[in-house]
Design a protein around this motif. Structure first.
Motif, PDB file in Angstrom:
ATOM      1  N   ALA A   1       0.825  -1.207   0.000  1.00  0.00           N
ATOM      2  CA  ALA A   1       0.000   0.000   0.000  1.00  0.00           C
ATOM      3  C   ALA A   1       0.863   1.262   0.000  1.00  0.00           C
ATOM      4  CB  ALA A   1      -0.929  -0.012   1.217  1.00  0.00           C
ATOM      5  N   ARG A   2       1.910   1.258   0.810  1.00  0.00           N
ATOM      6  CA  ARG A   2       2.767   2.452   0.936  1.00  0.00           C
ATOM      7  C   ARG A   2       3.498   2.768  -0.361  1.00  0.00           C
ATOM      8  NH1 ARG A   2       5.469   0.612   4.732  1.00  0.00           N
ATOM      9  NH2 ARG A   2       7.459   0.109   3.744  1.00  0.00           N
ATOM     10  N   GLU A   3       3.986   1.745  -1.034  1.00  0.00           N
ATOM     11  CA  GLU A   3       4.746   1.947  -2.270  1.00  0.00           C
ATOM     12  C   GLU A   3       3.843   2.142  -3.486  1.00  0.00           C
ATOM     13  OE1 GLU A   3       7.958   2.211  -2.409  1.00  0.00           O
ATOM     14  OE2 GLU A   3       8.675   1.332  -0.523  1.00  0.00           O
ATOM     15  N   GLY A   4       2.557   1.855  -3.328  1.00  0.00           N
ATOM     16  CA  GLY A   4       1.640   1.992  -4.444  1.00  0.00           C
ATOM     17  C   GLY A   4       1.809   0.916  -5.498  1.00  0.00           C
ATOM     18  N   TRP A   5       2.311  -0.262  -5.082  1.00  0.00           N
ATOM     19  CA  TRP A   5       2.438  -1.366  -6.037  1.00  0.00           C
ATOM     20  C   TRP A   5       1.042  -1.847  -6.428  1.00  0.00           C
ATOM     21  CZ3 TRP A   5       6.285  -4.147  -2.292  1.00  0.00           C
ATOM     22  CH2 TRP A   5       7.537  -3.501  -2.352  1.00  0.00           C
ATOM     23  N   PRO A   6       0.802  -2.093  -7.704  1.00  0.00           N
ATOM     24  CA  PRO A   6      -0.526  -2.546  -8.125  1.00  0.00           C
ATOM     25  C   PRO A   6      -0.956  -3.803  -7.381  1.00  0.00           C
ATOM     26  CG  PRO A   6       0.777  -1.900 -10.033  1.00  0.00           C
ATOM     27  CD  PRO A   6       1.721  -1.873  -8.855  1.00  0.00           C
ATOM     28  N   ALA A   7      -2.200  -3.837  -6.936  1.00  0.00           N
ATOM     29  CA  ALA A   7      -2.709  -4.971  -6.169  1.00  0.00           C
ATOM     30  C   ALA A   7      -2.623  -6.267  -6.952  1.00  0.00           C
ATOM     31  CB  ALA A   7      -4.153  -4.708  -5.741  1.00  0.00           C
ATOM     32  N   GLU A   8      -2.725  -6.179  -8.283  1.00  0.00           N
ATOM     33  CA  GLU A   8      -2.728  -7.401  -9.099  1.00  0.00           C
ATOM     34  C   GLU A   8      -1.329  -8.011  -9.249  1.00  0.00           C
ATOM     35  OE1 GLU A   8      -2.719  -3.904 -12.090  1.00  0.00           O
ATOM     36  OE2 GLU A   8      -3.641  -4.403 -10.154  1.00  0.00           O
ATOM     37  N   TRP A   9      -0.311  -7.368  -8.711  1.00  0.00           N
ATOM     38  CA  TRP A   9       1.032  -7.940  -8.770  1.00  0.00           C
ATOM     39  C   TRP A   9       1.222  -9.107  -7.798  1.00  0.00           C
ATOM     40  CZ3 TRP A   9       5.109  -3.398  -9.278  1.00  0.00           C
ATOM     41  CH2 TRP A   9       4.982  -2.832 -10.552  1.00  0.00           C
ATOM     42  N   PHE A  10       0.332  -9.244  -6.813  1.00  0.00           N
ATOM     43  CA  PHE A  10       0.492 -10.298  -5.805  1.00  0.00           C
ATOM     44  C   PHE A  10      -0.831 -11.028  -5.585  1.00  0.00           C
ATOM     45  CE2 PHE A  10       3.598  -6.982  -4.852  1.00  0.00           C
ATOM     46  CZ  PHE A  10       4.775  -7.721  -4.809  1.00  0.00           C
ATOM     47  N   ASP A  11      -0.722 -12.336  -5.361  1.00  0.00           N
ATOM     48  CA  ASP A  11      -1.875 -13.157  -4.999  1.00  0.00           C
ATOM     49  C   ASP A  11      -1.727 -13.591  -3.551  1.00  0.00           C
ATOM     50  OD1 ASP A  11      -3.013 -13.055  -7.574  1.00  0.00           O
ATOM     51  OD2 ASP A  11      -1.779 -14.750  -8.243  1.00  0.00           O
ATOM     52  N   ARG A  12      -2.843 -13.874  -2.921  1.00  0.00           N
ATOM     53  CA  ARG A  12      -2.840 -14.248  -1.513  1.00  0.00           C
ATOM     54  C   ARG A  12      -3.716 -15.460  -1.272  1.00  0.00           C
ATOM     55  NH1 ARG A  12      -2.718  -9.245  -2.793  1.00  0.00           N
ATOM     56  NH2 ARG A  12      -1.484  -7.673  -1.663  1.00  0.00           N
ATOM     57  N   SER A  13      -3.243 -16.353  -0.419  1.00  0.00           N
ATOM     58  CA  SER A  13      -4.073 -17.418   0.139  1.00  0.00           C
ATOM     59  C   SER A  13      -4.386 -17.022   1.571  1.00  0.00           C
ATOM     60  CB  SER A  13      -3.328 -18.756   0.105  1.00  0.00           C
ATOM     61  OG  SER A  13      -3.058 -19.142  -1.225  1.00  0.00           O
ATOM     62  N   LEU A  14      -5.626 -17.256   1.983  1.00  0.00           N
ATOM     63  CA  LEU A  14      -6.078 -16.791   3.297  1.00  0.00           C
ATOM     64  C   LEU A  14      -6.315 -17.960   4.242  1.00  0.00           C
ATOM     65  CD1 LEU A  14      -8.745 -14.145   2.166  1.00  0.00           C
ATOM     66  CD2 LEU A  14      -6.275 -13.816   2.502  1.00  0.00           C
ATOM     67  N   THR A  15      -6.180 -17.685   5.514  1.00  0.00           N
ATOM     68  CA  THR A  15      -6.592 -18.618   6.554  1.00  0.00           C
ATOM     69  C   THR A  15      -7.311 -17.816   7.632  1.00  0.00           C
ATOM     70  OG1 THR A  15      -5.846 -20.279   8.153  1.00  0.00           O
ATOM     71  CG2 THR A  15      -4.350 -18.445   7.763  1.00  0.00           C
ATOM     72  N   ASN A  16      -8.532 -18.255   7.960  1.00  0.00           N
ATOM     73  CA  ASN A  16      -9.377 -17.519   8.921  1.00  0.00           C
ATOM     74  C   ASN A  16      -9.537 -16.050   8.521  1.00  0.00           C
ATOM     75  OD1 ASN A  16      -9.665 -19.837  10.594  1.00  0.00           O
ATOM     76  ND2 ASN A  16      -7.682 -19.387  11.556  1.00  0.00           N
ATOM     77  N   GLY A  17      -9.604 -15.820   7.222  1.00  0.00           N
ATOM     78  CA  GLY A  17      -9.819 -14.460   6.727  1.00  0.00           C
ATOM     79  C   GLY A  17      -8.588 -13.585   6.711  1.00  0.00           C
ATOM     80  N   GLU A  18      -7.430 -14.123   7.132  1.00  0.00           N
ATOM     81  CA  GLU A  18      -6.193 -13.348   7.185  1.00  0.00           C
ATOM     82  C   GLU A  18      -5.209 -13.859   6.144  1.00  0.00           C
ATOM     83  OE1 GLU A  18      -5.705 -10.753   9.142  1.00  0.00           O
ATOM     84  OE2 GLU A  18      -7.629 -10.951  10.187  1.00  0.00           O
ATOM     85  N   THR A  19      -4.317 -12.961   5.687  1.00  0.00           N
ATOM     86  CA  THR A  19      -3.297 -13.351   4.716  1.00  0.00           C
ATOM     87  C   THR A  19      -2.428 -14.467   5.287  1.00  0.00           C
ATOM     88  OG1 THR A  19      -3.215 -11.158   3.707  1.00  0.00           O
ATOM     89  CG2 THR A  19      -1.290 -12.567   3.398  1.00  0.00           C
ATOM     90  N   TRP A  20      -2.239 -15.513   4.503  1.00  0.00           N
ATOM     91  CA  TRP A  20      -1.439 -16.666   4.929  1.00  0.00           C
ATOM     92  C   TRP A  20      -0.184 -16.770   4.066  1.00  0.00           C
ATOM     93  CZ3 TRP A  20      -2.963 -22.202   3.106  1.00  0.00           C
ATOM     94  CH2 TRP A  20      -2.020 -23.136   3.583  1.00  0.00           C
ATOM     95  N   ILE A  21      -0.343 -16.982   2.766  1.00  0.00           N
ATOM     96  CA  ILE A  21       0.790 -17.105   1.859  1.00  0.00           C
ATOM     97  C   ILE A  21       0.629 -16.098   0.729  1.00  0.00           C
ATOM     98  CG2 ILE A  21       1.923 -18.603   0.166  1.00  0.00           C
ATOM     99  CD1 ILE A  21       1.352 -20.971   1.986  1.00  0.00           C
ATOM    100  N   ILE A  22       1.699 -15.334   0.467  1.00  0.00           N
ATOM    101  CA  ILE A  22       1.695 -14.325  -0.587  1.00  0.00           C
ATOM    102  C   ILE A  22       2.564 -14.825  -1.728  1.00  0.00           C
ATOM    103  CG2 ILE A  22       2.262 -11.939  -1.200  1.00  0.00           C
ATOM    104  CD1 ILE A  22       1.943 -11.222   1.764  1.00  0.00           C
ATOM    105  N   THR A  23       2.029 -14.778  -2.938  1.00  0.00           N
ATOM    106  CA  THR A  23       2.792 -15.191  -4.121  1.00  0.00           C
ATOM    107  C   THR A  23       2.763 -14.077  -5.158  1.00  0.00           C
ATOM    108  OG1 THR A  23       0.814 -16.259  -5.047  1.00  0.00           O
ATOM    109  CG2 THR A  23       2.331 -17.651  -3.775  1.00  0.00           C
ATOM    110  N   ILE A  24       3.770 -14.071  -6.039  1.00  0.00           N
ATOM    111  CA  ILE A  24       3.717 -13.122  -7.149  1.00  0.00           C
ATOM    112  C   ILE A  24       2.735 -13.653  -8.185  1.00  0.00           C
ATOM    113  CG2 ILE A  24       6.034 -12.200  -6.788  1.00  0.00           C
ATOM    114  CD1 ILE A  24       6.988 -13.887  -9.142  1.00  0.00           C
TER     115      ILE A  24
END
Length: 255
Positions: free
Chosen positions: A204-227
């Motif tokens: 968010a701070r750097e303004g990187w496009p949201a579509e540059w990263f994918d996320r897997s969630l656990t209990n509604g929270e970010t678990w694993i972040i992938t490009i």
């Protein structure tokens, strides 16, 4: 693209700066590996869809078995995504790093240009330093040096006047690639929760496009972040654009 000399394109001039390094072969190998990873992902998704289809019509113990198999395969797919993400960043980040190390060493070693490069920016005061052309190094106003690859690259791009020949968001792309590379290198697939939160905040701070990263969630929270595939495609396209720009810069200044 500037006019060809001796049949060479702008890209050719940029690649020549790298000396013996075969950048084109490296890119072919990377694209081939990424293609094989995409095929493996597609195969796994087909298997998951097949299990889900069979589970939807099964009952009893066999139905429960299929549902458990579906859960297991979904879980496995998250880690396959993480493995492929690590492999991708493990190829792309070193390629970018070695690319700029070679480019700036090449500029350093060729004859003085027809249009002399007048160093500008904060790095210009350190032109006599033996590390001046090393993009790993960042200089402070007092001359102190630290290792910070993307910032060192951007300093040298600014100092040499390459900025106008680079894609508009090249610095943003480099920042995202090396920041993610460092997280995966130090924390593996499952980062500590605090590291996940810090990286989300940095996106968010750097303004990187949201579509540059994918996320897997656990209990509604970010678990694993992938490009994402979007970032991978963007990096490869930016490499092509940067080579064209660097070659045009060289052709405009060096006879």
């Amino acid at each position: 693209m500037a006019g060809k000399r001796f049949g060479l394109t702008d890209r050719d001039y940029a690649v020549l700066l790298l000396g013996d390094a075969d950048l084109e072969a490296q890119l072919r190998a990377i694209r081939g590996q990424l293609h094989r990873q995409a095929q493996a992902d597609a195969t796994l998704q087909d298997d998951i869809a097949d299990i889900a289809k069979r589970a939807s019509t099964a009952s009893g113990e066999y139905g429960m078995h299929l549902e458990n198999s579906w859960v297991d395969e979904m879980h496995a797919s998250v880690f396959q995504d993480a493995a492929h993400s690590t492999a991708a960043i493990g190829m792309l980040a070193p390629l970018l790093e070695s690319l700029f190390v070679g480019i700036f060493a090449g500029i350093r070693d060729i004859a003085p240009p027809a249009q002399p490069v007048t160093p500008t920016g904060p790095r210009a005061a350190h032109a006599a330093d033996p590390d001046f052309w090393d993009p790993h190094v960042v200089f402070s106003a007092a001359g102190r040096k630290r290792t910070q690859v993307p910032h060192g690259i951007c300093e040298l791009v600014e100092t040499t006047g390459l900025t106008a020949h680079m894609p508009a968001d090249y610095a943003q792309m480099l920042g995202a690639v090396f920041a993610y590379r460092n997280k995966m290198l130090h924390h593996g697939f499952e980062w500590p929760p605090a590291e996940r939160a810090k990286f989300e905040a940095r996106i968010a701070r750097e303004g990187w496009p949201a579509e540059w990263f994918d996320r897997s969630l656990t209990n509604g929270e970010t678990w694993i972040i992938t490009i994402s595939d979007a970032l991978i495609r963007h990096v490869l396209a930016q490499i092509d654009a940067m080579l064209e720009g660097i070659g045009a810069f060289i052709q405009s200044r060096y006879p």
